[in-house]
Design a protein around this motif. Sequence first.
Motif, mmCIF file in Angstrom:
data_model
loop_
_atom_site.group_PDB
_atom_site.id
_atom_site.type_symbol
_atom_site.label_atom_id
_atom_site.label_comp_id
_atom_site.label_asym_id
_atom_site.label_seq_id
_atom_site.Cartn_x
_atom_site.Cartn_y
_atom_site.Cartn_z
ATOM 1 N N THR A 189 0.847 -1.200 0.000
ATOM 2 C CA THR A 189 0.000 0.000 0.000
ATOM 3 C C THR A 189 0.879 1.245 0.000
ATOM 4 O OG1 THR A 189 -1.655 -1.189 1.285
ATOM 5 C CG2 THR A 189 -1.831 1.220 1.234
ATOM 6 N N LYS A 190 0.432 2.275 -0.725
ATOM 7 C CA LYS A 190 1.150 3.543 -0.703
ATOM 8 C C LYS A 190 0.398 4.501 0.223
ATOM 9 C CE LYS A 190 3.374 7.054 -3.478
ATOM 10 N NZ LYS A 190 3.693 7.546 -4.828
ATOM 11 N N THR A 195 -15.452 -5.666 6.081
ATOM 12 C CA THR A 195 -14.342 -6.056 5.204
ATOM 13 C C THR A 195 -13.016 -5.523 5.729
ATOM 14 O OG1 THR A 195 -15.838 -5.986 3.314
ATOM 15 C CG2 THR A 195 -13.475 -5.920 2.835
ATOM 16 N N PHE A 196 -12.032 -6.410 5.807
ATOM 17 C CA PHE A 196 -10.660 -6.031 6.141
ATOM 18 C C PHE A 196 -9.857 -6.104 4.837
ATOM 19 C CE2 PHE A 196 -10.539 -6.248 10.852
ATOM 20 C CZ PHE A 196 -11.835 -6.698 11.066
ATOM 21 N N ALA A 197 -9.272 -4.987 4.424
ATOM 22 C CA ALA A 197 -8.506 -4.946 3.175
ATOM 23 C C ALA A 197 -7.050 -4.621 3.480
ATOM 24 C CB ALA A 197 -9.099 -3.899 2.228
ATOM 25 N N THR A 198 -6.152 -5.442 2.957
ATOM 26 C CA THR A 198 -4.717 -5.273 3.229
ATOM 27 C C THR A 198 -3.954 -5.298 1.914
ATOM 28 O OG1 THR A 198 -5.069 -6.546 5.257
ATOM 29 C CG2 THR A 198 -2.781 -6.121 4.616
ATOM 30 N N GLU A 244 -3.479 -1.197 -7.626
ATOM 31 C CA GLU A 244 -2.852 -0.192 -6.748
ATOM 32 C C GLU A 244 -3.780 0.074 -5.565
ATOM 33 O OE1 GLU A 244 -1.828 3.455 -8.695
ATOM 34 O OE2 GLU A 244 -1.238 2.440 -10.544
ATOM 35 N N PHE A 245 -3.169 0.252 -4.381
ATOM 36 C CA PHE A 245 -3.947 0.557 -3.177
ATOM 37 C C PHE A 245 -3.280 1.753 -2.501
ATOM 38 C CE2 PHE A 245 -5.589 -1.338 1.126
ATOM 39 C CZ PHE A 245 -6.520 -0.320 1.192
#
Length: 484
Positions: free
Chosen positions: A80-81, A274-277, A290-291
Motif C-alpha cells: 500500500t502507498k 471487510t478487512f482490506a490489506t 494499486e492501493f
Amino acid sequence: MDATSQRFRDNARGALADGRLKESLASFTKTFPEKRQKVIDRLPEFDALRDEGVSIKNHVLANLDFYLERFEAKAAAAGTKIHWCRDAAEARETILAICRSAGARTVTKSKSMIGEEIAINEFLEANGVRPVETDLGEYIIQVRGESPSHILVPAIHLKGPDIAETFREKHTALPAGRALDQPEAILREARTVLRGEFLAADVGLTGANMLVAETGSIVVVTNEGNADLVMSLPKVHVAVASLEKVVPTLEDAATILRLLARSATGQDITAYTTFATGPKRPGDPDGPDEFHIVLMDNGRTAMLGGEFRDMLRCIRCGACLNHCPVYAGIGGHAYGWVYSGPMGSVLTPSLLGAHKADDLPNASTFCGKCEQVCPMRIPLPAMMRHLRERQFVSGGPAAKGRGALKLWAFLARRPALYRRAMALGVGLLAILGRGRGRFRRLPLASAWTGPRDLPAPEGRTFQSLWAERRRGKPASRSRTEGRP
C-alpha cells in the motif's frame, strides 16, 4: 460542501416550518433508539465493552504517533502507498493526482464522512473526473444535488414519493410508466443503474472505519456491500481516513465493531465487514492493482492537545443524533455542515473554528442523553458547555443573552434574593397561566414558545416546598395534585 453552520438559526427556523421533514424524522427517531435498546439488552456485557472501547481509544490517542508509524510500515510492507496530508486541500489534490495518474474519468465511491468533509465530489467534478456515489442514500442525494442529513442515513429527510419523483426525473432511459411505489422497486432501479457504473469505474474511493496498526489493514463496514465492489472492481483503490481512526490490533478492531453496529443501527454486526490489506497479490482472483491510503489531519492534532481531545474517540455511530431532541426537531441540514447533532455541535466548531459555528453549542437541551448512549462515553454536554463558556468570555453571545446571563449570575450569588425573585416570577406565571395551563407565547421566550408551549408553573417553587418539608410541615398540595 460549503458550510452554512454560521446561519444555524435561520436553517433551524426553516426546518421547523417544514412539515414533510417532521414526518420523516418522527418515525426514524423512535425506531433507531428502540432497535439499539433491544440489541443491547441481549448483551449483558455491553457497558464493560464500552469501558474497553474507551480504554483502547484513550491508549491510541496517548500514543498516536507510534501507532500511525506502525500502521504505515505494515501497510507499506503489504504494497500500500501511504499519503500524509495536513488538510483538506492537500487530500483533494492527492486524490486527484492518483486519479489522473490512472487516467480515470469515473470514480465509484462508497459512503465516507471524510469524503464529505473534504468535499471531494465537488472537487473531482470540477476537474473533469465524474464521482458516482454507490451507497443508496448517498446516490439519492447526489442525483438530487443535496448533502447528507445524517451520518448513517443520509437521505433520512426524504420520503418514498420524493425519491420516486427524483428517479423518474433523472433516469430518463428507463420506461416512464414503471412502478416505483414500493421500496423494493426503488432499490432494484438504483441497482440496475449502478451496476454499469461499478464495472466502468477506473478508481474506487472509500473511507475507512478503522486502520489496524498490527496488519496495515483498513476496516470498512456497510449494509449494502457496495464498498466491496468499489474496492475490488476498479484497478485503483483509494481509501481516505483521518488520523484518529487507527487502532492497535485486530482484537481491538473487533471490540469496537461490536460497539459500532449495536450503537449505530441496532444490529449485532453489520451485513458486510471487510478487512482490506494491500493491493491484489499474484494469484489473487480479484482486487485492485494499486492501493492508496490518504491519511489526513485537518485539525485533529490541534484537538489532541486541547479540551476536546475526547471527541477524537468518536466512531461515527450516530447514536447521539438518534437520541437528540434537537436533531429530532430540525434534522441534519440545519447544522450546516457534514456533522450534525451533538457530535457535530462539538466537532464542527473544533474543525472549522468557533466563528463559523458559534450557535451550534447552544443547540442542546443538556438532557444528557447523548453522553448516556455514546459507546465511547464522550462527555458531549460538558464540551458544549465549555464552548458556551468560551463564547461568553470572548464577547458572545448576543447582547440579550449576555444580559440574561449577567442577571442570572447576579441573583445566583444572592440566594435569598434569588428565592424571592423566583417565587415572585413563578407565582405570577401560575396566576397568568391558570386558565389554559400553558403559554403559547411569552415575552423574551419566543425561541422556546415558537415550536412548543411552555407549561404554566404549578404555583410554588421546589425550594419553598423543600424548605417547608424540612421545617416539619407537610408540603402544600399543588393545584394539580389529585387530578385524574
